[in-house]
Design an enzyme around this catalytic site. Structure first.
Site, PDB file in Angstrom:
ATOM      1  N   SER A 134      -6.998  -6.585 -10.026  1.00  0.00           N
ATOM      2  CA  SER A 134      -6.576  -7.978  -9.844  1.00  0.00           C
ATOM      3  C   SER A 134      -5.692  -8.193  -8.625  1.00  0.00           C
ATOM      4  O   SER A 134      -5.472  -9.333  -8.219  1.00  0.00           O
ATOM      5  CB  SER A 134      -5.844  -8.481 -11.091  1.00  0.00           C
ATOM      6  OG  SER A 134      -4.617  -7.809 -11.270  1.00  0.00           O
ATOM      7  N   LYS A 174       1.365  -9.423 -11.011  1.00  0.00           N
ATOM      8  CA  LYS A 174       0.791 -10.571 -10.310  1.00  0.00           C
ATOM      9  C   LYS A 174       1.803 -11.125  -9.311  1.00  0.00           C
ATOM     10  O   LYS A 174       2.965 -10.721  -9.270  1.00  0.00           O
ATOM     11  CB  LYS A 174       0.421 -11.684 -11.299  1.00  0.00           C
ATOM     12  CG  LYS A 174      -0.664 -11.329 -12.302  1.00  0.00           C
ATOM     13  CD  LYS A 174      -2.017 -11.190 -11.658  1.00  0.00           C
ATOM     14  CE  LYS A 174      -3.113 -10.959 -12.698  1.00  0.00           C
ATOM     15  NZ  LYS A 174      -3.014  -9.625 -13.325  1.00  0.00           N
TER      16      LYS A 174
END
EC number: 3.4.21.88
Length: 202
Positions: free
Chosen positions: A123, A159
């Site tokens: 990701s 993230k």
């Protein structure tokens, strides 16, 4: 931790001194890197000095030296594979081993309680963070655009931290993944300050 440009400059200083017997002038540095001015070259030298990897001697030409003995602050920091909910770096029994790092070169203090997280998944590939990497994090409040390890709605993830109209959310560095907007809680467990990639011999 040095930026890519700072590391390139440090390498240039070492090679130039070894080949020429003296340090390069700011003009030499400007020409080598294509800086707009000698002032820009000096700015980069000052940044290296602030990080402790060089010393500049006042009032002398080519006045850059490498410290004969670098003061090192080497510590073992815990590695966490999957960060358990509510973990803290004060609980090393939950770790998967340690990384030995010189905190001085990373601009960190032991008081920041640094730790490492082993990356799983894809990701964050847009930020050049791939599976198997170790990201180095410290415990502090995040700023917008920081990469963070966060506990959101009971799950931990790595993230980019963003804020929109006062509402924090998390964004992957891979367009295949949607933004993550917390429904209940968002706990920042660490802010990324560096990366370690094991050499696999390939």
């Amino acid at each position: 931790m040095l930026t890519e440009r700072q590391q390139e400059l440090l390498d240039f200083l070492r090679v130039y001194q070894r080949q020429q017997g003296v340090m390069p002038s700011t003009r030499d540095i400007q020409l080598h890197f294509g800086f707009a001015s000698q002032t820009a070259a000096m700015s980069h030298l000052k940044a290296l000095e602030r990080k402790g990897v060089i010393r500049r001697l006042a009032g002398k030409a080519r006045a850059v030296v490498f410290p004969e003995v670098m003061e090192r602050e080497t510590v073992d920091i815990p590695i966490f594979g999957l960060i358990p909910a509510g973990f803290t770096a004060d609980n090393p029994e939950h770790s998967d081993g340690n990384l030995t790092l010189d905190l001085r070169t990373m601009g960190l203090s032991p008081r920041s309680k640094p730790f490492a997280l082993k990356v799983r998944g894809d990701s964050m590939t847009g930020a050049h963070i791939i599976q198997g990497d170790y990201v180095i994090l410290e415990q502090r409040d995040p700023r917008p655009k920081d990469i963070v390890a966060a506990l959101m709605d009971g799950e931990t993830t790595l993230k980019r931290y963003l804020v929109d109209n006062g509402q924090p959310f998390l964004r992957a560095e891979n367009p295949s993944y949607p933004d993550l907007i917390p429904a209940r809680e968002l706990m920042i467990q660490g802010v990324m300050v560096g990366l370690f990639r094991p050499y696999n011999g390939r």
